[in-house]
Motif scaffolding. Structure first.
Motif, PDB file in Angstrom:
ATOM      1  N   GLY A 139     -26.479 113.624 -91.850  1.00  9.88           N
ATOM      2  CA  GLY A 139     -27.277 113.033 -92.917  1.00  9.88           C
ATOM      3  C   GLY A 139     -26.481 112.311 -93.975  1.00  9.88           C
ATOM      4  N   GLY A 140     -25.229 111.945 -93.652  1.00  7.61           N
ATOM      5  CA  GLY A 140     -24.382 111.270 -94.633  1.00  7.61           C
ATOM      6  C   GLY A 140     -23.700 112.233 -95.587  1.00  7.61           C
ATOM      7  N   TYR A 141     -23.643 113.498 -95.207  1.00 13.35           N
ATOM      8  CA  TYR A 141     -23.038 114.524 -96.050  1.00 13.35           C
ATOM      9  C   TYR A 141     -21.874 115.190 -95.322  1.00 13.35           C
ATOM     10  CZ  TYR A 141     -26.543 114.332 -99.727  1.00 13.35           C
ATOM     11  OH  TYR A 141     -27.326 113.913-100.776  1.00 13.35           O
ATOM     12  N   LEU A 142     -20.938 115.703 -96.092  1.00 13.02           N
ATOM     13  CA  LEU A 142     -19.810 116.445 -95.525  1.00 13.02           C
ATOM     14  C   LEU A 142     -20.231 117.873 -95.206  1.00 13.02           C
ATOM     15  CD1 LEU A 142     -19.021 118.371 -98.084  1.00 13.02           C
ATOM     16  CD2 LEU A 142     -17.698 116.408 -98.837  1.00 13.02           C
ATOM     17  N   ASN A 143     -19.454 118.535 -94.342  1.00 10.15           N
ATOM     18  CA  ASN A 143     -19.638 119.971 -94.115  1.00 10.15           C
ATOM     19  C   ASN A 143     -18.288 120.664 -93.985  1.00 10.15           C
ATOM     20  OD1 ASN A 143     -18.780 119.310 -91.529  1.00 10.15           O
ATOM     21  ND2 ASN A 143     -20.809 119.511 -90.595  1.00 10.15           N
ATOM     22  N   ASN A 171     -22.835 111.367-103.526  1.00  6.13           N
ATOM     23  CA  ASN A 171     -23.979 112.194-103.124  1.00  6.13           C
ATOM     24  C   ASN A 171     -24.292 113.214-104.217  1.00  6.13           C
ATOM     25  OD1 ASN A 171     -24.500 111.039-100.636  1.00  6.13           O
ATOM     26  ND2 ASN A 171     -23.223 112.477 -99.483  1.00  6.13           N
ATOM     27  N   GLU A 172     -25.582 113.475-104.424  1.00  8.71           N
ATOM     28  CA  GLU A 172     -25.972 114.408-105.487  1.00  8.71           C
ATOM     29  C   GLU A 172     -26.630 115.685-104.967  1.00  8.71           C
ATOM     30  OE1 GLU A 172     -27.489 112.965-109.158  1.00  8.71           O
ATOM     31  OE2 GLU A 172     -26.960 110.878-108.690  1.00  8.71           O
ATOM     32  N   GLU A 173     -27.056 115.682-103.724  1.00  8.12           N
ATOM     33  CA  GLU A 173     -27.659 116.895-103.161  1.00  8.12           C
ATOM     34  C   GLU A 173     -26.561 117.769-102.558  1.00  8.12           C
ATOM     35  OE1 GLU A 173     -30.861 117.522-103.631  1.00  8.12           O
ATOM     36  OE2 GLU A 173     -30.985 115.597-104.692  1.00  8.12           O
ATOM     37  N   TYR A 174     -26.850 119.044-102.415  1.00  9.95           N
ATOM     38  CA  TYR A 174     -25.931 119.982-101.780  1.00  9.95           C
ATOM     39  C   TYR A 174     -25.753 119.622-100.316  1.00  9.95           C
ATOM     40  CZ  TYR A 174     -24.647 124.359 -99.426  1.00  9.95           C
ATOM     41  OH  TYR A 174     -24.056 125.308 -98.646  1.00  9.95           O
ATOM     42  N   PRO A 175     -24.526 119.606 -99.772  1.00 10.40           N
ATOM     43  CA  PRO A 175     -23.253 119.900-100.434  1.00 10.40           C
ATOM     44  C   PRO A 175     -22.576 118.613-100.928  1.00 10.40           C
ATOM     45  CG  PRO A 175     -22.953 119.832 -98.058  1.00 10.40           C
ATOM     46  CD  PRO A 175     -24.394 119.500 -98.310  1.00 10.40           C
ATOM     47  N   SER A 176     -22.211 118.595-102.178  1.00 11.94           N
ATOM     48  CA  SER A 176     -21.526 117.428-102.744  1.00 11.94           C
ATOM     49  C   SER A 176     -20.883 117.823-104.062  1.00 11.94           C
ATOM     50  CB  SER A 176     -22.518 116.278-102.971  1.00 11.94           C
ATOM     51  OG  SER A 176     -23.416 116.612-104.023  1.00 11.94           O
ATOM     52  N   TRP A 177     -20.009 116.955-104.541  1.00 13.01           N
ATOM     53  CA  TRP A 177     -19.369 117.208-105.828  1.00 13.01           C
ATOM     54  C   TRP A 177     -20.380 117.080-106.982  1.00 13.01           C
ATOM     55  CZ3 TRP A 177     -16.661 114.444-102.006  1.00 13.01           C
ATOM     56  CH2 TRP A 177     -15.520 115.084-101.525  1.00 13.01           C
ATOM     57  N   LEU A 178     -21.239 116.083-106.891  1.00 15.33           N
ATOM     58  CA  LEU A 178     -22.171 115.874-107.997  1.00 15.33           C
ATOM     59  C   LEU A 178     -23.281 116.924-108.035  1.00 15.33           C
ATOM     60  CD1 LEU A 178     -22.473 111.984-108.270  1.00 15.33           C
ATOM     61  CD2 LEU A 178     -20.957 113.563-109.479  1.00 15.33           C
ATOM     62  N   TYR A 179     -23.502 117.617-106.919  1.00 20.19           N
ATOM     63  CA  TYR A 179     -24.405 118.776-106.965  1.00 20.19           C
ATOM     64  C   TYR A 179     -23.890 119.766-108.008  1.00 20.19           C
ATOM     65  CZ  TYR A 179     -26.256 123.376-105.763  1.00 20.19           C
ATOM     66  OH  TYR A 179     -26.812 124.628-105.830  1.00 20.19           O
ATOM     67  N   ASP A 245     -16.036  99.684-105.714  1.00 23.62           N
ATOM     68  CA  ASP A 245     -17.349  99.829-105.094  1.00 23.62           C
ATOM     69  C   ASP A 245     -18.391  99.585-106.175  1.00 23.62           C
ATOM     70  OD1 ASP A 245     -19.880 101.448-104.293  1.00 23.62           O
ATOM     71  OD2 ASP A 245     -18.696 101.388-102.443  1.00 23.62           O
ATOM     72  N   PRO A 246     -19.389  98.733-105.918  1.00 28.11           N
ATOM     73  CA  PRO A 246     -20.360  98.392-106.966  1.00 28.11           C
ATOM     74  C   PRO A 246     -21.151  99.593-107.467  1.00 28.11           C
ATOM     75  CG  PRO A 246     -21.052  97.543-104.819  1.00 28.11           C
ATOM     76  CD  PRO A 246     -19.640  97.971-104.673  1.00 28.11           C
ATOM     77  N   ARG A 247     -21.276 100.633-106.662  1.00 27.27           N
ATOM     78  CA  ARG A 247     -22.025 101.806-107.100  1.00 27.27           C
ATOM     79  C   ARG A 247     -21.316 102.551-108.234  1.00 27.27           C
ATOM     80  NH1 ARG A 247     -22.548 104.309-101.198  1.00 27.27           N
ATOM     81  NH2 ARG A 247     -20.532 103.245-101.129  1.00 27.27           N
ATOM     82  N   LEU A 248     -20.009 102.403-108.315  1.00 29.38           N
ATOM     83  CA  LEU A 248     -19.266 103.074-109.382  1.00 29.38           C
ATOM     84  C   LEU A 248     -19.303 102.273-110.670  1.00 29.38           C
ATOM     85  CD1 LEU A 248     -17.603 105.671-109.743  1.00 29.38           C
ATOM     86  CD2 LEU A 248     -15.554 104.324-109.322  1.00 29.38           C
ATOM     87  N   GLY A 249     -19.406 100.952-110.562  1.00 32.00           N
ATOM     88  CA  GLY A 249     -19.457 100.100-111.745  1.00 32.00           C
ATOM     89  C   GLY A 249     -18.072  99.749-112.232  1.00 32.00           C
ATOM     90  N   SER A 250     -17.366 100.714-112.809  1.00 30.40           N
ATOM     91  CA  SER A 250     -15.998 100.453-113.273  1.00 30.40           C
ATOM     92  C   SER A 250     -15.226 101.762-113.272  1.00 30.40           C
ATOM     93  CB  SER A 250     -16.003  99.854-114.681  1.00 30.40           C
ATOM     94  OG  SER A 250     -16.561 100.780-115.611  1.00 30.40           O
ATOM     95  N   ILE A 251     -13.913 101.642-113.374  1.00 29.74           N
ATOM     96  CA  ILE A 251     -13.065 102.834-113.431  1.00 29.74           C
ATOM     97  C   ILE A 251     -11.900 102.551-114.370  1.00 29.74           C
ATOM     98  CG2 ILE A 251     -11.675 102.172-111.407  1.00 29.74           C
ATOM     99  CD1 ILE A 251     -11.625 105.199-110.705  1.00 29.74           C
TER     100      ILE A 251
END
Length: 263
Positions: A139-143, A171-179, A245-251
């Motif tokens: 589903g595009g998530y790590l395990n 990613n924001e759903e479990y499992p992810s860093w942003l979860y 990556d455009p999703r990050l915007g800037s760093i």
């Protein structure tokens, strides 16, 4: 150096006691600790522990050879370099088919093989494609667990899959860093769900809330997203190679190196 040498020699002694196959197939191993690709009652993860241990056998021999060369211990360097090559050949015979498929299909097995360079020449991109397929199958998530996670985003970026590395980061759903972040974390825990959605601690135990293994994503952010990488020891020379990556915007990143501030 003596500690490195003693540790590598210990693995050799275990290997020799088991027949000298140049595989680390003895001892007690923690595998891909707390990975999510197996039932929760198996904390060592779903990746073959001998594959993981043998990859680290190779890393130990290779790093000891490099240290020996830097220190001018050229006889030692040749010895450990030969050992590393024997381990690599055994790993390939055991886990890689001639046409470039890994016998283990887990995210961690693929990422670790790519990270250590244990694949045969010309097989890397195929394995990276298989790693991408395994992530998308999930589903595009790590395990991944303690072993696979630090390797995951770096190898994806190295093999031209930076967009997927960013997807894992964002990613924001479990499992992810942003979860974890969305549940109030300022550090990354020992489990992907050390804190449950209702805010309670995971009752399974082993819940350090500041753990290196998953926190290692910060290396990827600095080295690959921001693109700050030392080319020589002590940051005497530096390569700036950001992967935007455009999703990050800037760093905006800075690092206090021994040679001064890198920004």
């Amino acid at each position: 150096y003596e500690g490195m040498k003693a540790w590598t020699d210990y693995i050799v002694s275990q290997d020799e006691a088991g027949g000298g196959a140049r595989l680390w197939n003895s001892d007690n191993h923690f595998g891909d600790w707390l990975a999510l690709d197996c039932p929760p009652e198996i904390p060592t993860g779903g990746t073959d522990s001998v594959l993981i241990a043998t990859a680290y056998y190779y890393i130990s021999a290779s790093d000891t050879a490099k240290a020996a060369e830097v220190l001018g211990r050229f006889e030692d360097a040749a010895h450990y370099l030969k050992l590393a090559d024997e381990i690599k050949q055994s790993f390939q015979r055991e886990y890689l088919t001639e046409n470039g498929n890994l016998t283990e299909h887990s995210q961690t097995a693929l990422a670790l093989t790519l990270y250590t360079g244990l694949y045969r020449e010309g097989q890397g991109q195929k394995l990276a494609d298989q790693l991408e397929a395994q992530i998308m199958k999930n589903g595009g998530y790590l395990n991944t667990g303690f072993v696979g996670t630090p390797c995951l985003c770096p190898v994806l970026t190295e093999f031209g899959k930076s967009e997927l590395a960013y997807q894992l980061l964002l990613n924001e759903e479990y499992p992810s860093w942003l979860y974890a972040v969305n549940h109030g974390a300022t550090t990354i825990g020992e489990r992907w769900n050390s804190v449950l959605p209702d805010g309670h601690m995971n009752p399974q135990g082993m819940n350090s809330l500041n753990n290196y293994a998953y926190g290692s994503i910060l290396e990827w952010i600095y080295r690959y997203a921001a693109g700050m990488e030392p080319l020589t020891p002590g940051w005497k020379t530096i390569r700036f190679r950001p992967n935007p990556d455009p999703r990050l915007g800037s760093i905006n990143a800075s690092y206090k190196s021994v040679s001064g501030l890198v920004r």
